[in-house]
Every structure is written in C-alpha cells, then in structure tokens.
Design a protein around this motif. Structure first.
Motif, PDB file in Angstrom:
ATOM      1  N   PRO A 291      48.029  36.955  57.039  1.00 27.69           N
ATOM      2  CA  PRO A 291      47.506  36.889  58.412  1.00 27.69           C
ATOM      3  C   PRO A 291      46.892  35.523  58.688  1.00 27.69           C
ATOM      4  CG  PRO A 291      46.834  38.919  57.338  1.00 27.69           C
ATOM      5  CD  PRO A 291      47.459  38.070  56.277  1.00 27.69           C
ATOM      6  N   LEU A 292      47.267  34.945  59.800  1.00 32.08           N
ATOM      7  CA  LEU A 292      46.722  33.640  60.152  1.00 32.08           C
ATOM      8  C   LEU A 292      45.269  33.779  60.596  1.00 32.08           C
ATOM      9  CD1 LEU A 292      49.690  31.989  62.086  1.00 32.08           C
ATOM     10  CD2 LEU A 292      48.953  31.569  59.739  1.00 32.08           C
ATOM     11  N   GLN A 293      44.452  32.847  60.164  1.00 30.76           N
ATOM     12  CA  GLN A 293      43.029  32.856  60.485  1.00 30.76           C
ATOM     13  C   GLN A 293      42.757  31.733  61.486  1.00 30.76           C
ATOM     14  OE1 GLN A 293      41.281  35.370  58.565  1.00 30.76           O
ATOM     15  NE2 GLN A 293      43.421  35.762  58.025  1.00 30.76           N
ATOM     16  N   TRP A 294      42.288  32.106  62.672  1.00 32.94           N
ATOM     17  CA  TRP A 294      41.996  31.104  63.700  1.00 32.94           C
ATOM     18  C   TRP A 294      40.488  30.922  63.777  1.00 32.94           C
ATOM     19  CZ3 TRP A 294      42.557  31.725  69.698  1.00 32.94           C
ATOM     20  CH2 TRP A 294      42.455  30.462  70.293  1.00 32.94           C
ATOM     21  N   CYS A 295      40.038  29.707  63.500  1.00 31.93           N
ATOM     22  CA  CYS A 295      38.603  29.444  63.403  1.00 31.93           C
ATOM     23  C   CYS A 295      38.059  28.612  64.561  1.00 31.93           C
ATOM     24  CB  CYS A 295      38.293  28.740  62.075  1.00 31.93           C
ATOM     25  SG  CYS A 295      38.805  29.676  60.610  1.00 31.93           S
ATOM     26  N   ASP A 296      38.832  28.491  65.624  1.00 32.16           N
ATOM     27  CA  ASP A 296      38.383  27.733  66.798  1.00 32.16           C
ATOM     28  C   ASP A 296      38.803  28.490  68.051  1.00 32.16           C
ATOM     29  OD1 ASP A 296      37.338  25.743  68.395  1.00 32.16           O
ATOM     30  OD2 ASP A 296      39.071  24.417  68.200  1.00 32.16           O
ATOM     31  N   VAL A 297      38.255  29.685  68.214  1.00 30.17           N
ATOM     32  CA  VAL A 297      38.682  30.600  69.274  1.00 30.17           C
ATOM     33  C   VAL A 297      37.939  30.291  70.572  1.00 30.17           C
ATOM     34  CG1 VAL A 297      38.846  33.011  69.985  1.00 30.17           C
ATOM     35  CG2 VAL A 297      39.189  32.391  67.582  1.00 30.17           C
ATOM     36  N   ARG A 298      38.684  29.904  71.577  1.00 34.38           N
ATOM     37  CA  ARG A 298      38.114  29.646  72.907  1.00 34.38           C
ATOM     38  C   ARG A 298      39.246  29.601  73.919  1.00 34.38           C
ATOM     39  NH1 ARG A 298      38.495  23.817  73.139  1.00 34.38           N
ATOM     40  NH2 ARG A 298      38.891  22.987  71.056  1.00 34.38           N
TER      41      ARG A 298
END
Length: 384
Positions: free
Chosen positions: A260-267
């Motif tokens: 699973p891809l981890q997105w650490c800049d969610v906006r």
C-alpha cells in the motif's frame, strides 16, 4: 396593379410606423440588431479566459526560467544530454513560459503548439547532478540502476530482470534494441534517477494516482498537465462529488499490489483533476509518496526521545521504550479523514453515507472501518 401594390406597401409601412404595436416591434428589432453587432465585435468571457492562459503568471522570474531552458538546450545541442522531449523543446527556443517555480523543485510550464507542457526537476541545471562513472560496462550500469530503484522503492527488483527495468526507465531502449546507451543517455538517466518523484512516476504508473510521464530531456522530466484542485468555499455545494474523488484516490493507495502506498503530504492543494481520471484525484507532487517498505526503512529504528521525533509529514510513528521509532502508527484513512473529509463536511455526517461512517464512527477500530470501506468501494467504485 403595380401602382396598387406600391400604395398598399406604403400604407402598410405608414400604419406600422404610426401604430403603437408597430413602434414596439421596430424598437425590439433595433435592439436585437444592435446586440448582435456588439456581440460580434466584443470578445466573450471564454475568449478572455483562453487568452489569459497564454499570459505568464504575474510575478514569475521569466529570466531565470529562460536560463534554465537555455542551459538545458545548449547541453542537448552539444550532445551532452538526451531525451525524447529534447527535440521538440529545443527546436526553435521560442518558449512561451506561463509559469515558473523554484523551491524544493524547479518547475517550468510552457505553451507548446497550443498545448501546456510541464517540465520538472529537483535542481535547475544539469551540472547540479553527479555524473555516472564512465568506465562501467552496460551490464554494470544496469545493475547500478536496479540498485538505485530498489533503494527508492524497496520492491526487490531482481537483477536478472534489469533489461526490463532499463526499458521502463529509459523507453528509448525499446526502439533501439541491441544498441548501447550513449554517454549523454547515461548522464541524463543518472540525473533523473536521483529524483524520487521521477522513479515513482516512471516505474509505478499502475498506481493510477500519479500523472503520466510524457518524456524527458536531460535532468528534466515532462509530466502531463493537470488542473490543480483549489479548495474554494463555494465547492461545498459539490462536496458529495468531491468526496467520491477523495475516496477513489484513497482506494487506489490501498490497492497497489502488496505494498500500500503511503502518502505523507495530504492536502487539497496537492490534488489534480483530469477528464481522463473519473472518480479520483491525481497526486500533483509525489515527493512524499512511499511504498510501505520504503517508509518503514525511513521510520522504523530511527533514534527518538518523543513521538515528535517519529514523523515524516503526515505519517507518524511511536517512540518505543527502546528509544527508537516504530513503523507507521497512523494510516492513509485517518489522515484523509482528518485533512480532507473533515474539511468538507465539518461536523455533518449521516450513517447512510458509508464514506463518512468510515471517518466518524471512531467507536470502532480502524481495521473494522477500513474493511467495511473496502466493501463499499467494491460496490460503488469498481471502475476506479
């Protein structure tokens, strides 16, 4: 007979001009004709908007943008760099730069033959990147490429499939079977591989949450042009449709292979729209998108004193009793709910909306909510 018709015509015109109904009719016709004339001579709002797209954004450094492109094309003409986008970019150098950004990344947007072309790089100039070693054989260089990609994605690409990976990161090899890469090819590819976003976009297009990569030139890569999503107050009237797009994006992050891809800049500002991507957004910036294994390598075991030492953007971990960070403790669902869904719906939610239930029903654990959300996705978003 002719005289009679003439007299009747004159009489009819006199009646039309003098009667109340006739005067009103003539007035209406005059206004209509005047409106048509003005409309034909005055540019419409859509015309103005189309023209505005060809005007550089106010305040950008056009001189710097042209320096970046000129340096790149000079290197191309000297044979120092290569790429499948170079010929078109450098053909006449009559660039219409409409936007330019230089910060953690250099982005140049130009109008090219009526189309918008977006060129990106982590550094503005080719000389800012290290060069590969000249003495390496083709096999040795391919092995180095595999090592770089594996270090970035942690997907364990086997060395005996290096040829396939080389054709993925440098598609020109598909058209030149058996030909060795030139020094310019190697230098350009090596600079591109020093940029995590390029590797993500080029190697993992099946994620379907990243923009298409159109081509490359030297150290710069060209991505498809997307419409940046800017959250506006009046968009709340469309929040149900926006929620579907948000959930479509979240679904794809969770469903990528076994990693699973981890997105650490969610906006919202990092989301893009395109008619080619129904029911989902596309991530405009991939610098903080990681595979699970890659994020674990960055977080797990990192020395810490408090939980604050165990953060990479929106991705958080815990500082354990051994004073090292754990693997990621929150998930994409929690961050999406906090930073996107809650901004759309505030405190409003309904138990009939399964997407909102996944965010708001915090009385149940995250695993249960995610499993129910997966079932909802399978029914409502099977085509995403």
């Amino acid at each position: 007979m002719q005289k009679c018709e003439q007299e009747c015509g004159e009489e009819a015109w006199r009646i039309a001009c003098c009667s109340r109904v006739g005067k009103i009719a003539i007035c209406v016709m005059s206004i209509a004709i005047l409106y048509l004339i003005i409309s034909a001579l005055t540019p419409t709002e859509s015309t103005h908007k189309a023209a505005d797209l060809d005007v550089p954004r106010a305040g950008i450094n056009l001189t710097r943008a042209n320096q970046v492109l000129t340096s790149l094309c000079d290197a191309y003409e000297r044979g120092d760099v290569s790429g499948d986008s170079c010929n078109r970019l450098c053909y006449d150098r009559n660039w219409l730069v409409t936007d330019f950004y230089e910060g953690h990344k250099t982005v140049v947007i130009v109008k090219d033959g009526g189309q918008t072309a977006v060129y990106k790089s982590t550094k503005p100039f080719m000389n800012d990147f290290d060069e590969p070693q000249d003495h390496l054989t083709d096999a040795q260089f391919s092995d180095r490429v595999v090592d770089v990609v594996n270090n970035e994605l942690r997907l364990g690409w086997p060395k005996h499939y290096s040829r396939h990976l080389m054709e993925t990161v440098w598609p020109t090899l598909l058209r030149t079977k058996g030909e060795a890469m030139s020094r310019a090819d190697r230098r350009s590819l090596w600079a591109l591989l020093k940029q995590p976003e390029f590797i993500l976009f080029r190697v993992l297009p099946l994620t379907r949450v990243t923009p298409k990569l159109i081509g490359t030139c030297g150290h710069m890569y060209q991505t498809e042009s997307l419409v940046a999503f800017k959250m506006k107050g009046y968009y709340t009237n469309l929040k149900a449709k926006i929620l579907v797009h948000v959930m479509g994006t979240l679904k794809l992050l969770y469903e990528f292979l076994d990693e699973p891809l981890q997105w650490c800049d969610v906006r919202f500002d990092n989301l893009g729209l395109s008619a080619d991507y129904p029911k989902r957004f596309v991530l405009m910036d991939g610098d903080m998108v990681y595979t699970k294994s890659k994020l674990d390598s960055l977080l797990k075991g990192r020395p810490c004193e408090t939980d604050d030492d165990c953060k990479i953007g929106d991705c958080t971990a815990r500082c354990t009793a051994n004073m090292v960070c754990s693997s990621r403790s929150n998930g994409n669902l929690e961050v999406f709910c906090d930073k996107l869904v809650n901004k759309l719906f505030a405190n409003q939610w309904s138990k009939n909306n399964k997407y909102l239930v996944a965010c708001r029903d915090t009385g149940r654990n995250i695993t249960t909510r995610l499993n129910e959300l997966r079932l909802t996705w399978s029914w409502n978003l099977p085509d995403v």
